[in-house]
Design a protein around this motif. Structure first.
Motif, PDB file in Angstrom:
ATOM      1  N   TYR A 255       0.827  -1.200   0.000  1.00  8.78           N
ATOM      2  CA  TYR A 255       0.000   0.000   0.000  1.00  8.78           C
ATOM      3  C   TYR A 255       0.868   1.260   0.000  1.00  8.78           C
ATOM      4  O   TYR A 255       0.539   2.263  -0.637  1.00  8.78           O
ATOM      5  N   VAL A 256       1.959   1.205   0.751  1.00  9.51           N
ATOM      6  CA  VAL A 256       2.776   2.395   0.990  1.00  9.51           C
ATOM      7  C   VAL A 256       3.983   2.463   0.065  1.00  9.51           C
ATOM      8  O   VAL A 256       4.367   3.555  -0.377  1.00  9.51           O
ATOM      9  N   ASN A 257       4.596   1.327  -0.240  1.00  8.20           N
ATOM     10  CA  ASN A 257       5.793   1.320  -1.089  1.00  8.20           C
ATOM     11  C   ASN A 257       5.617   2.090  -2.402  1.00  8.20           C
ATOM     12  O   ASN A 257       6.505   2.871  -2.776  1.00  8.20           O
ATOM     13  N   PRO A 258       4.503   1.903  -3.136  1.00  9.83           N
ATOM     14  CA  PRO A 258       4.352   2.636  -4.398  1.00  9.83           C
ATOM     15  C   PRO A 258       4.323   4.149  -4.220  1.00  9.83           C
ATOM     16  O   PRO A 258       4.861   4.892  -5.045  1.00  9.83           O
ATOM     17  N   ILE A 259       3.682   4.609  -3.144  1.00 11.66           N
ATOM     18  CA  ILE A 259       3.598   6.053  -2.911  1.00 11.66           C
ATOM     19  C   ILE A 259       4.982   6.626  -2.642  1.00 11.66           C
ATOM     20  O   ILE A 259       5.377   7.656  -3.205  1.00 11.66           O
ATOM     21  N   VAL A 260       5.752   5.938  -1.775  1.00 13.66           N
ATOM     22  CA  VAL A 260       7.120   6.368  -1.484  1.00 13.66           C
ATOM     23  C   VAL A 260       7.959   6.346  -2.750  1.00 13.66           C
ATOM     24  O   VAL A 260       8.694   7.298  -3.056  1.00 13.66           O
ATOM     25  N   ALA A 261       7.854   5.263  -3.516  1.00 16.44           N
ATOM     26  CA  ALA A 261       8.654   5.127  -4.741  1.00 16.44           C
ATOM     27  C   ALA A 261       8.283   6.177  -5.779  1.00 16.44           C
ATOM     28  O   ALA A 261       9.162   6.751  -6.438  1.00 16.44           O
ATOM     29  N   MET A 262       6.989   6.443  -5.933  1.00 17.77           N
ATOM     30  CA  MET A 262       6.545   7.433  -6.911  1.00 17.77           C
ATOM     31  C   MET A 262       7.069   8.819  -6.561  1.00 17.77           C
ATOM     32  O   MET A 262       7.582   9.542  -7.435  1.00 17.77           O
ATOM     33  N   LEU A 263       6.965   9.202  -5.306  1.00 15.78           N
ATOM     34  CA  LEU A 263       7.409  10.536  -4.889  1.00 15.78           C
ATOM     35  C   LEU A 263       8.928  10.686  -5.030  1.00 15.78           C
ATOM     36  O   LEU A 263       9.419  11.717  -5.513  1.00 15.78           O
ATOM     37  N   LEU A 264       9.673   9.662  -4.619  1.00 18.64           N
ATOM     38  CA  LEU A 264      11.131   9.735  -4.719  1.00 18.64           C
ATOM     39  C   LEU A 264      11.590   9.710  -6.182  1.00 18.64           C
ATOM     40  O   LEU A 264      12.518  10.433  -6.562  1.00 18.64           O
ATOM     41  N   GLY A 265      10.951   8.875  -6.999  1.00 21.68           N
ATOM     42  CA  GLY A 265      11.299   8.828  -8.417  1.00 21.68           C
ATOM     43  C   GLY A 265      11.000  10.135  -9.127  1.00 21.68           C
ATOM     44  O   GLY A 265      11.770  10.591  -9.989  1.00 21.68           O
ATOM     45  N   TRP A 266       9.881  10.747  -8.758  1.00 21.70           N
ATOM     46  CA  TRP A 266       9.516  12.042  -9.347  1.00 21.70           C
ATOM     47  C   TRP A 266      10.485  13.133  -8.897  1.00 21.70           C
ATOM     48  O   TRP A 266      10.927  13.955  -9.713  1.00 21.70           O
ATOM     49  N   TYR A 267      10.848  13.137  -7.614  1.00 20.33           N
ATOM     50  CA  TYR A 267      11.668  14.214  -7.074  1.00 20.33           C
ATOM     51  C   TYR A 267      13.130  14.100  -7.514  1.00 20.33           C
ATOM     52  O   TYR A 267      13.743  15.096  -7.914  1.00 20.33           O
ATOM     53  N   PHE A 268      13.692  12.889  -7.448  1.00 16.97           N
ATOM     54  CA  PHE A 268      15.121  12.726  -7.710  1.00 16.97           C
ATOM     55  C   PHE A 268      15.434  12.348  -9.161  1.00 16.97           C
ATOM     56  O   PHE A 268      16.509  12.687  -9.672  1.00 16.97           O
ATOM     57  N   LEU A 269      14.535  11.629  -9.831  1.00 16.69           N
ATOM     58  CA  LEU A 269      14.837  11.129 -11.171  1.00 16.69           C
ATOM     59  C   LEU A 269      13.961  11.752 -12.251  1.00 16.69           C
ATOM     60  O   LEU A 269      14.066  11.376 -13.418  1.00 16.69           O
ATOM     61  N   ASP A 270      13.108  12.700 -11.880  1.00 17.65           N
ATOM     62  CA  ASP A 270      12.215  13.360 -12.848  1.00 17.65           C
ATOM     63  C   ASP A 270      11.322  12.372 -13.591  1.00 17.65           C
ATOM     64  O   ASP A 270      10.987  12.574 -14.761  1.00 17.65           O
ATOM     65  N   GLU A 271      10.933  11.278 -12.914  1.00 22.34           N
ATOM     66  CA  GLU A 271      10.035  10.326 -13.544  1.00 22.34           C
ATOM     67  C   GLU A 271       8.619  10.888 -13.526  1.00 22.34           C
ATOM     68  O   GLU A 271       8.170  11.426 -12.516  1.00 22.34           O
ATOM     69  N   PRO A 272       7.898  10.787 -14.652  1.00 19.14           N
ATOM     70  CA  PRO A 272       6.566  11.403 -14.723  1.00 19.14           C
ATOM     71  C   PRO A 272       5.537  10.659 -13.884  1.00 19.14           C
ATOM     72  O   PRO A 272       5.566   9.429 -13.780  1.00 19.14           O
ATOM     73  N   ILE A 273       4.648  11.407 -13.259  1.00 25.12           N
ATOM     74  CA  ILE A 273       3.489  10.840 -12.588  1.00 25.12           C
ATOM     75  C   ILE A 273       2.255  11.309 -13.348  1.00 25.12           C
ATOM     76  O   ILE A 273       1.825  12.453 -13.217  1.00 25.12           O
ATOM     77  N   THR A 274       1.702  10.448 -14.178  1.00 26.29           N
ATOM     78  CA  THR A 274       0.573  10.817 -15.012  1.00 26.29           C
ATOM     79  C   THR A 274      -0.742  10.646 -14.257  1.00 26.29           C
ATOM     80  O   THR A 274      -0.814   9.924 -13.247  1.00 26.29           O
ATOM     81  N   LEU A 275      -1.782  11.306 -14.768  1.00 27.19           N
ATOM     82  CA  LEU A 275      -3.104  11.162 -14.172  1.00 27.19           C
ATOM     83  C   LEU A 275      -3.572   9.714 -14.240  1.00 27.19           C
ATOM     84  O   LEU A 275      -4.168   9.192 -13.289  1.00 27.19           O
ATOM     85  N   GLN A 276      -3.273   9.041 -15.355  1.00 25.10           N
ATOM     86  CA  GLN A 276      -3.678   7.642 -15.501  1.00 25.10           C
ATOM     87  C   GLN A 276      -2.965   6.757 -14.481  1.00 25.10           C
ATOM     88  O   GLN A 276      -3.543   5.802 -13.960  1.00 25.10           O
ATOM     89  N   SER A 277      -1.713   7.085 -14.163  1.00 27.98           N
ATOM     90  CA  SER A 277      -0.983   6.325 -13.144  1.00 27.98           C
ATOM     91  C   SER A 277      -1.628   6.497 -11.775  1.00 27.98           C
ATOM     92  O   SER A 277      -1.731   5.540 -10.997  1.00 27.98           O
ATOM     93  N   VAL A 278      -2.058   7.719 -11.473  1.00 26.26           N
ATOM     94  CA  VAL A 278      -2.715   7.981 -10.189  1.00 26.26           C
ATOM     95  C   VAL A 278      -4.030   7.205 -10.096  1.00 26.26           C
ATOM     96  O   VAL A 278      -4.335   6.573  -9.082  1.00 26.26           O
ATOM     97  N   VAL A 279      -4.823   7.243 -11.184  1.00 26.43           N
ATOM     98  CA  VAL A 279      -6.085   6.504 -11.209  1.00 26.43           C
ATOM     99  C   VAL A 279      -5.825   5.009 -11.082  1.00 26.43           C
ATOM    100  O   VAL A 279      -6.502   4.294 -10.324  1.00 26.43           O
ATOM    101  N   ALA A 280      -4.827   4.508 -11.821  1.00 28.46           N
ATOM    102  CA  ALA A 280      -4.477   3.088 -11.753  1.00 28.46           C
ATOM    103  C   ALA A 280      -4.071   2.697 -10.341  1.00 28.46           C
ATOM    104  O   ALA A 280      -4.453   1.625  -9.840  1.00 28.46           O
ATOM    105  N   ALA A 281      -3.306   3.560  -9.678  1.00 27.00           N
ATOM    106  CA  ALA A 281      -2.866   3.273  -8.316  1.00 27.00           C
ATOM    107  C   ALA A 281      -4.056   3.191  -7.368  1.00 27.00           C
ATOM    108  O   ALA A 281      -4.140   2.285  -6.520  1.00 27.00           O
TER     109      ALA A 281
END
Length: 310
Positions: A255-281
């Protein structure tokens, strides 16, 4: 057996597998940019295993185990580390960290299905709703263009699914297997044996050797954090939890790992967080919630009986 005196340890252990493991996606992604995946994971786990044995020895714990326990820790090390973690690290060469973490969020779905197939657990209607939502969430996640921007993204996706099956079966196996009673000793053997198998896999795949003195600073820091926190702290906490709570409850770290990973990937690696990814999550994690909560009480009762019988 779970009891009130263990509540602080259980809370700390859940924090470790929730937050620390969520950050390992970022750390592995940083390190695998320079190091081949099996060599990276093998070095990490062998060093962690040696350090864990040192800690256990300083604590006065006996390191000797039976032949059956040795075989069981070897199998657990293969399922969790050699195959499970090794495949995920390799997959990170082809997919983003946030995507990998979200796919792995479906882990409780696989645990439940294996409990149904291997242990005869009945699937309840609410669980079937959770399965449907989980499948829908995975489809929404993998069907977007941002997910498959790497030409070999589907290879990474298949690797992650294979690793998830190994982790799901390993979670059920460890819950009943004859393993060393001390969590440090148990983890140490799994680390050494799983890491050793990863190094053999590295040789078989002819991965290039790498001199640690020549590693970039980011790689060195990532490896250090992976060894100390991702391996020693979090994996010991994971093995401890599998012995005191039900396998599905432990798998709720997804439940928590994806949220932590998404935020860290977005902040440090500039990985995109799309609206579809949020809905999928949201869809996927809702499905996982339905799956986990309905089986929690029944499975914990069964789990307690199996431990008393042993």
């Amino acid at each position: 057996m779970e009891n009130r005196s263990q509540a602080p340890l259980i809370f700390a252990a859940f924090f470790a597998i929730y937050v620390i493991w969520g950050s390992t996606y970022l750390l592995n992604k940083v390190a695998v940019d320079e190091l081949p995946p099996f060599l990276l994971a093998g070095i990490r786990f062998v060093i962690a295993g040696v350090l864990i044995f040192g800690i256990a020895a300083l604590m006065g714990k006996k390191l000797g185990i039976t032949r059956r326990q040795l075989l069981n820790t070897g199998l657990a090390g293969f399922l969790f580390l050699s195959f499970g973690n090794g495949m995920v690290v390799w997959a990170l060469k082809f997919v983003d960290t946030n995507f990998a973490a979200l796919i792995i969020a479906a882990q409780p779905l696989l645990v439940m299905l294996l409990m149904w197939l291997l242990q005869g657990h009945r699937l309840r209607p609410i669980s079937l709703v959770g399965v449907a939502l989980g499948i829908l969430g995975i489809y929404l996640l993998v069907s977007q263009d941002a997910t498959t921007r790497h030409p070999d993204a589907w290879i990474g996706i298949l690797m992650i699914f294979a690793a998830m099956v190994a982790w799901a079966y390993g979670s059920l196996f460890v819950g009943k297997a004859d393993l060393p009673g001390n969590s440090f000793v148990n983890t140490g053997y799994q680390m050494l044996m799983g890491g050793g198998m990863l190094l053999v896999m590295s040789l078989c795949f002819r991965e290039p050797l790498s001199n640690p003195l020549e590693w970039q600073a980011d790689t060195l820091w990532a490896m250090l954090l992976l060894i100390l926190f991702g391996s020693i702290v979090a994996f010991t906490a994971f093995n401890f939890l599998l012995k005191v709570v039900s396998p599905e409850k432990v798998s709720t770290n997804t439940y928590v790992n994806p949220i932590v990973a998404m935020l860290l990937g977005w902040y440090f690696l500039d990985e995109p967080i799309t609206l579809q990814s949020v809905v999928a999550a949201l869809v996927l994690l809702t499905g996982v919630y339905f799956i986990s909560t309905k089986h929690k009480t029944i499975s914990l009762r069964r789990f307690r009986r199996s431990r008393v019988a042993r």
